[in-house]
Design a protein around this motif. Structure first.
Motif, PDB file in Angstrom:
ATOM      1  N   LYS A  63      13.060  22.979 -15.530  1.00  0.00           N
ATOM      2  CA  LYS A  63      13.171  21.445 -15.773  1.00  0.00           C
ATOM      3  C   LYS A  63      14.940  21.262 -15.937  1.00  0.00           C
ATOM      4  O   LYS A  63      15.345  20.118 -15.511  1.00  0.00           O
ATOM      5  N   ASP A  82      13.651  13.877 -23.343  1.00  0.00           N
ATOM      6  CA  ASP A  82      14.997  14.592 -22.795  1.00  0.00           C
ATOM      7  C   ASP A  82      16.081  13.739 -23.077  1.00  0.00           C
ATOM      8  O   ASP A  82      17.315  14.182 -22.983  1.00  0.00           O
ATOM      9  N   VAL A 129      16.437   8.257 -21.197  1.00  0.00           N
ATOM     10  CA  VAL A 129      15.053   8.036 -20.267  1.00  0.00           C
ATOM     11  C   VAL A 129      14.263   6.960 -20.811  1.00  0.00           C
ATOM     12  O   VAL A 129      13.804   6.940 -21.869  1.00  0.00           O
ATOM     13  N   ALA A 188      12.455  13.840 -15.705  1.00  0.00           N
ATOM     14  CA  ALA A 188      13.099  13.417 -16.851  1.00  0.00           C
ATOM     15  C   ALA A 188      11.840  12.676 -17.855  1.00  0.00           C
ATOM     16  O   ALA A 188      11.353  11.815 -17.227  1.00  0.00           O
ATOM     17  N   SER A 200      11.398   7.350 -16.346  1.00  0.00           N
ATOM     18  CA  SER A 200      10.603   8.677 -16.581  1.00  0.00           C
ATOM     19  C   SER A 200      10.053   9.150 -15.373  1.00  0.00           C
ATOM     20  O   SER A 200       9.953   8.363 -14.166  1.00  0.00           O
ATOM     21  N   VAL A 252      18.466  17.463 -14.653  1.00  0.00           N
ATOM     22  CA  VAL A 252      17.267  17.361 -15.647  1.00  0.00           C
ATOM     23  C   VAL A 252      16.260  16.743 -14.820  1.00  0.00           C
ATOM     24  O   VAL A 252      16.396  15.784 -14.045  1.00  0.00           O
ATOM     25  N   SER A 258      14.978  12.492 -11.598  1.00  0.00           N
ATOM     26  CA  SER A 258      15.902  13.467 -11.748  1.00  0.00           C
ATOM     27  C   SER A 258      17.175  12.943 -12.019  1.00  0.00           C
ATOM     28  O   SER A 258      17.618  11.943 -11.471  1.00  0.00           O
TER      29      SER A 258
END
Lengths: 113, 115
Positions: B66, B88, B114, B84, B15, B81, B18
């Motif tokens: 995002k 996601d 994620v 994240a 989390s 992304v 990217s």
């Protein structure tokens, strides 16, 4: 106007059976109607496609029936095999304007041996 | 149809980090590519249309800050992304249209998890 409705959500047939998946659309401007087959963890693969100037198209065991007046089209799989077990998506687009595909909700097909 | 290569096929990230997903057209110069997201047992939802040399067009409800899309060449589009989050986590698929009458070809997809 952009929706494509697909049914059934899931379908179980025996080997050799003829599963039929139905789709209905609203936008009369759509001029390209493909069917995609998707296996778990993979991207969709084009199976067969039809344009509204014909009422039926057949490629191997796969047949699309198209009813322009009813705004419906369907996929028939002849002599279905366990290897046909996958998720099937109908879609539609206005190809002449390069618009994106609008997908149906998908049908999970299981063909039992 | 065109050959579309998507990479990676799966990725796990933490989390807040990217992740970049690449979509390459191997035999066709694609001015337009499409990015879809697919949740389990659901249909494909178009996220954005990627246009070579210009800004992507995002679908309603998709956060452009995002989900960064870059289509810097006729054979490569990337989806990043950013920051994240677990929500996601999904299957991301790219697609391209090889001109009128040739339909749409899809990549093999990227499974993003994620944690």
């Amino acid at each position: 106007q952009q929706q494509v409705k697909q049914s059934p959500q899931s379908l179980i047939v025996q080997k050799g059976g003829i599963p039929i998946i139905n789709c209905a659309y609203e936008n009369t401007a759509f001029d390209y109607f493909p069917w995609y087959q998707q296996f778990p963890g993979k991207g969709p693969a084009l199976l067969i496609a039809i344009r509204p100037d014909v009422s039926e198209k057949k490629e191997g065991r796969f047949t699309i029936s198209f009813n322009k007046s009813a705004k419906q089209f369907s996929l028939h799989i002849m002599d279905s095999q366990p290897g046909d077990s996958a998720t099937y998506f109908c879609a539609a687009s206005k190809e002449t304007s390069g618009s994106r595909l609008t997908f149906g909700e998908g049908t999970q097909l299981t063909v039992n041996p | 149809g065109a050959v579309v290569s998507q990479h990676p096929s799966w990725v796990i990230c933490k989390s807040g980090t990217s992740v970049k997903i690449e979509c390459r057209s191997l035999d066709f110069q694609a001015t337009t590519m499409f990015w879809y997201r697919q949740f389990p047992k659901q249909s494909l939802m178009l996220m954005a249309t990627s246009n070579e040399g210009s800004k992507a067009t995002y679908e309603q409800g998709v956060e452009k800050d995002k989900f960064l899309i870059n289509h810097a060449s006729l054979t490569l589009s990337t989806l990043t992304v950013t920051s994240a989050h677990p929500e996601d986590s999904s299957f991301y698929i790219c697609s391209l249209r090889r001109g009128f009458g040739n339909g749409y070809t899809f990549g093999s997809g990227t499974r993003l998890t994620v944690v």
